[in-house]
Design an enzyme around this catalytic site. Structure first.
Site: not given
Ligand code: ADP
Length: 412
Positions: A8, A92, A180, A207, A240, A282, A284, A327-329
């Site tokens: 990927n 991918r 996605h 997503h 973005r 980010d 977080r 990640g966020i979801g």
């Molecule tokens: P990608 O695969 O597109 O790189 P991810 O699905 O891994 O992205 O998501 C990455 C994002 O998820 C990070 O930039 C961060 O903002 C968010 N993230 C990861 N863990 C947490 C958390 N515990 N709380 C809030 N946001 C988070």
């Protein structure tokens, strides 16, 4: 043991995983790795199935200055230290254009076609094609399968697939593709396994990662997406902007004298949560900050998700379930709670304990709109597709040989 390599290659990172084939679970993940910090502080890191670190190596920025360089180093490490028996590689590929609606066995003709879609995804498509070309050159006999982010959405209706522009541009490929797709396909499949009744109904999957989009599923099939021609449209993302009036782009050109290249860089790298907050891409970092920019960026993110939920619910003619992933979801209970509150008008009632505890069902039993958290696994989806495509190819070839032997002379 036979293995499948999944790669990927994104715009600024390379992720790879290795799956053993066979055994009771058919596909077992044995290596998960990535190269990050390409061009700045490149670092190759990989872990085994038990989480043990297999490699953690940093490079000079000139050694790994771009994505092809990262692929080369990761490949060299895999070859020399892991001694895998690869039976196939699954890639991918962000853009399958109008032509590809399913995973496809790669040959040089397919690569030629996919190269034509580079203008549709200039930051991703060349990097997706780099490892494919390297394998074609160095291991020409090894089956490779392209799995497209656009494929899952190819069944959209004409009204969902079009922009209101002259038809000639549509014919050239200017369409609302949606992205996605591998993530949505995986989540739709998990829904069928875990919640088969709900999977048949009207579902939105959000997503929410560093890239973010939402997809409307009717009976498990994609009918609408927040993304369009490129992965810039729809929700605000890490860097973005999401949906933006094209007039803003005209303004950047005419008033700021920005070139197409400068605008592209701006839209992919400097906007979204990062641009709006002025702090970080980010979530977080933004969630723990108390600066006004952080608050505005989160408010905007949640607001736009709720607006698009209305749009996708309209596409579905109502809504039965909403699923959080990526990640966020998957990780931010706070963002999920805020979105669920905004979805109150659609009947969402959050179970705060289930949400805080990261349970798969986070709505209350009486909630009219069911709320779920389903972790996505795009790499496993690619591995499954790859295995299925090479199995079908083998069957077709065996069929051909048997037919030829029987003297019928035509392709079975
Ligand atoms: P990608 O695969 O597109 O790189 P991810 O699905 O891994 O992205 O998501 C990455 C994002 O998820 C990070 O930039 C961060 O903002 C968010 N993230 C990861 N863990 C947490 C958390 N515990 N709380 C809030 N946001 C988070």
């Amino acid at each position: 043991m036979d293995t499948i390599l999944v790669d990927n290659a994104g715009s600024s990172s390379v992720k790879f995983q290795v799956f053993e084939t066979g055994g009771p679970s058919r596909l077992k993940r044995i290596i998960k790795g990535q190269v990050e910090g390409i061009g700045t502080r490149p670092r190759l890191k990989a872990q085994g199935a038990d989480g043990a670190v297999l490699v953690d190596e940093t490079y000079g920025p000139d050694v790994v200055s771009d994505v092809p360089g990262a692929i080369r180093e990761a490949g060299a490490w895999l070859r020399t230290s892991q001694k895998l028996t690869l039976i196939a590689v699954g890639h991918r590929v962000v853009h399958g254009g109008p032509a590809y609606s399913r995973p496809t066995l790669i040959d040089s003709k397919v690569v030629e076609k996919l190269e034509r879609y580079i203008p549709l995804a200039p930051l991703h498509q060349p990097n997706n094609l780099a490892p494919i070309q390297a394998f074609l050159k160095n291991s020409p006999g090894l089956p490779q399968v392209a799995c497209f982010d656009t494929a899952f959405h190819r069944g959209h209706s004409a009204v969902a697939d079009h922009y209101a522009i002259p038809e000639q541009l549509y014919k050239e490929g200017v369409r609302r593709y949606g992205f996605h797709g591998l993530s949505y396909e995986f989540v739709a499949k998990r829904m069928q396994e875990l919640f088969p009744e709900t999977a048949k109904s009207r579902v939105i999957v959000a997503h929410l990662g560093s890239g973010a989009s939402m997809c409307a599923l009717a009976d498990g099939r994609s009918v609408e997406s927040t993304m369009g021609f490129t992965a810039l449209d729809g929700l605000p993302m890490g860097t973005r902007p999401g949906q933006i009036d094209p007039g803003v782009v005209l303004y950047l050109m005419s008033e700021k004298g920005m070139s197409a290249e400068a605008i592209q860089k701006f839209l992919y790298n400097d906007c979204g949560l990062k641009g709006l907050s002025g702090i970080s891409n980010d979530m977080r970092v933004l969630e723990t900050g108390d600066e006004p920019g952080a608050k505005l960026a989160i408010d905007y993110f949640v607001y736009r998700i709720s607006l698009y939920a209305g749009m996708l619910a309209a596409a579905l003619g109502g809504l039965d379930a909403f699923v959080f992933t990526a990640g966020i979801g998957e990780n931010s209970a706070g963002i999920r709670a805020r979105i669920a509150k905004k979805l109150g008008w659609l009947g969402a009632e959050l179970d705060a304990n289930a949400n805080a505890g990261g349970k798969p069902v986070i709505s209350r039993p009486q909630s009219r709109l069911k709320l779920f958290v389903i972790p996505t696994d795009e790499e496993l989806m690619i591995a499954e597709h790859t295995l299925a495509v090479i199995a079908a190819d083998r069957l077709q070839k065996t069929g051909y040989r048997e037919t030829a032997k029987s003297g019928a002379g035509s392709h079975a």
